[in-house]
Design an enzyme around this catalytic site. Sequence first.
Site, short mmCIF file in Angstrom:
data_model
loop_
_atom_site.label_atom_id
_atom_site.label_comp_id
_atom_site.label_asym_id
_atom_site.label_seq_id
_atom_site.Cartn_x
_atom_site.Cartn_y
_atom_site.Cartn_z
N GLY A 124 -11.37 1.76 13.02
CA GLY A 124 -10.35 0.84 13.51
C GLY A 124 -10.97 -0.40 14.11
N CYS A 257 -0.92 1.55 8.71
CA CYS A 257 -1.42 0.53 7.79
C CYS A 257 -1.05 0.87 6.34
CB CYS A 257 -2.94 0.43 7.91
SG CYS A 257 -3.68 -0.61 6.63
N TYR A 263 -4.66 0.30 -1.39
CA TYR A 263 -6.03 0.13 -1.88
C TYR A 263 -7.09 0.99 -1.22
CZ TYR A 263 -10.57 -2.13 -2.63
OH TYR A 263 -11.88 -2.37 -2.91
N CYS A 403 -6.20 -9.42 8.81
CA CYS A 403 -5.93 -8.19 9.56
C CYS A 403 -6.79 -8.17 10.82
CB CYS A 403 -6.28 -6.97 8.70
SG CYS A 403 -6.12 -5.41 9.59
N CYS A 454 2.79 -0.98 9.43
CA CYS A 454 2.24 -2.33 9.60
C CYS A 454 2.16 -2.96 8.22
CB CYS A 454 0.85 -2.30 10.23
SG CYS A 454 0.13 -3.96 10.32
N CYS A 457 -0.25 -8.12 6.93
CA CYS A 457 -1.00 -9.00 6.03
C CYS A 457 -0.11 -9.53 4.91
CB CYS A 457 -2.26 -8.32 5.50
SG CYS A 457 -2.01 -6.69 4.89
FE1 SF4 Z 1 -3.16 -2.75 7.26
FE2 SF4 Z 1 -2.56 -5.28 6.69
FE3 SF4 Z 1 -1.64 -4.14 8.95
FE4 SF4 Z 1 -4.25 -4.68 8.66
S1 SF4 Z 1 -2.57 -6.18 8.76
S2 SF4 Z 1 -3.34 -2.81 9.49
S3 SF4 Z 1 -4.56 -4.30 6.46
S4 SF4 Z 1 -1.15 -3.58 6.81
#
Ligand code: SF4
Length: 576
Positions: A124, A257, A263, A403, A454, A457
Amino acid sequence: MGGDHFSTDKDDGVKLDKFRDECGVFGIYGHPDAARLTYLGLYALQHRGQESCGIVSSNNHDLRLERAMGYVSDAFDQPRLDRLEGSSAIGHVRYSTAGEVSIREAQPFLVTCQHGQIAICHNGNLPFAAEERRRLEREGAIFSSTSDTEVVLHGVARSRASSVAEAIPQVLKEIEGAFSMLFLTPSALIAVRDPRGFRPLALGRLGESWVVASETCAFDLIDAKYVREIEPGEMIVINEEGLRSSHPLGERPVSMCIFEHVYFARPDSLIFGHSVNESRHKMGMQLAIEHGVDADLVVPVPDSGTVAAIGYAAQSKISFRFGLVRNHYVGRTFIEPRQSIRSFGVKIKLNPVRDLIEGKRVVLIDDSIVRGTTSKKIVQMVREAGAAEIHMRISCPPTISPCYYGVDTPNKADLIAAQMSIEEICKFIGADSLGYLSLEGMMEATGISFNKACVACWNERYPTQITASAETMWERDREAVHLQSRSTSHKYSTDPKLLERITINPEQLGGTPCIRGMRIRVKDILDLFTAGLTKNQILKEMPDLEKDDLNAALLFDSLQHDNMPVNKHDNMPVNK
Ligand code: SF4
């Protein structure tokens, strides 16, 4: 980290245009072969980090540590594993999401303090650790690495709590960020996951032993059984009395995430309790529904696009073929920062099957486009192999934001979808058409609800506040030269008259924007600015440039990108 932000793609050194995985953790309690099983667990998690690896074991009295740079299979030999005696162990594979790349940064970290020996490893990122680190340093604390994880270790070591298990929540309750962490003491294994649950952490059973891992594929290799996810905010203490679960970190909205499903994770893993393979297959099917096209072949960009391509082919009834062959044996010698080598690297890694592709209308499936440069090379390769049409399809939405939660991403300025429309990206990569999966389609495919995810991105809605210092830390980690500002506090001149100083000069400089009457390109000014030169230094560097020319260049760039350039000598903007 180096100045090049391209990721190595999973398990070899050729740099592809991907977000880079974070780290992987594995732990086991109560098995006579703890270190060897940890070695195997890390082996299965190798795709999550290849810079360094390490194992700490406990023989109930002492902790032993072995760390090394490189792959697990290269780093650990028989004598090294023999030194790691004991019945519990934790291990880590690392990519450098924070801190430098060196053995000093390799985890686990091991210290001796008032609570005895403690080892820690972390998957993390702790965006707020930079402030805490500065505070501790002011108080005289000494750090052996640049890693944010060490800040937590310091907190635990300094805690007046009566035990490590009590100290951990005291420290982590104060910390906002992404952490799936393992601690090992001579007598206990402790696993803890942040209340938002950004990164995965699974619990398993091997006979009477307990195991924990970032991904369940690590359980499969050692024949352990998946028990359940360690819940967001949960802490598990495993010792001779058994397993004790608690939720001492308080509650926060969960934000898992989703890029793990797109991916990062292996398709044979369960992540957040959901099958990654199933998610990707459904993403491909949904992509075919949203962006169907008349074509002869569905071709994955291996390996990351393979499962989604199978889904796309199943839904569209277009035949699936491996039209690009991947060389799995490309070594790390190809890691080079120069553009020329980078392009070469893509060719070394992927090769089109001309017989399959020639004269065909091809749907190329990949999981994401980050900067677009690799996609451009791949499209060019497929075109040169004789494809009649190339339709690029991406199994997630356009990636527009970096991120801050443990994933190595380029700056916003380098994310192609943050700078160009889909039509412009299509033109840039040279495809005949381009389609991205919708946010709704992606979420539907994962089976995870929006209010537990989340997706920052893709939509820039960060689940936590992102402070200036978090951005600074993030920027430092990546040696970023562009930190894009969404702040309104920056007061560059916005007098539109300044723009009269900018001209397009096709004869002298190939059509790029220049300062009127001079051979100075706007880009050259911006390069100096974002590299950290002050305005005065730029004016010294470019004696022909007037102050208003410099302001004109900054204004011109800000209008192009709908935001203001920032350099290291400005006050850091605060995001949100
Ligand atoms: Fe995952 Fe994107 Fe959130 Fe980062 S910003 S935790 S890569 S979903």
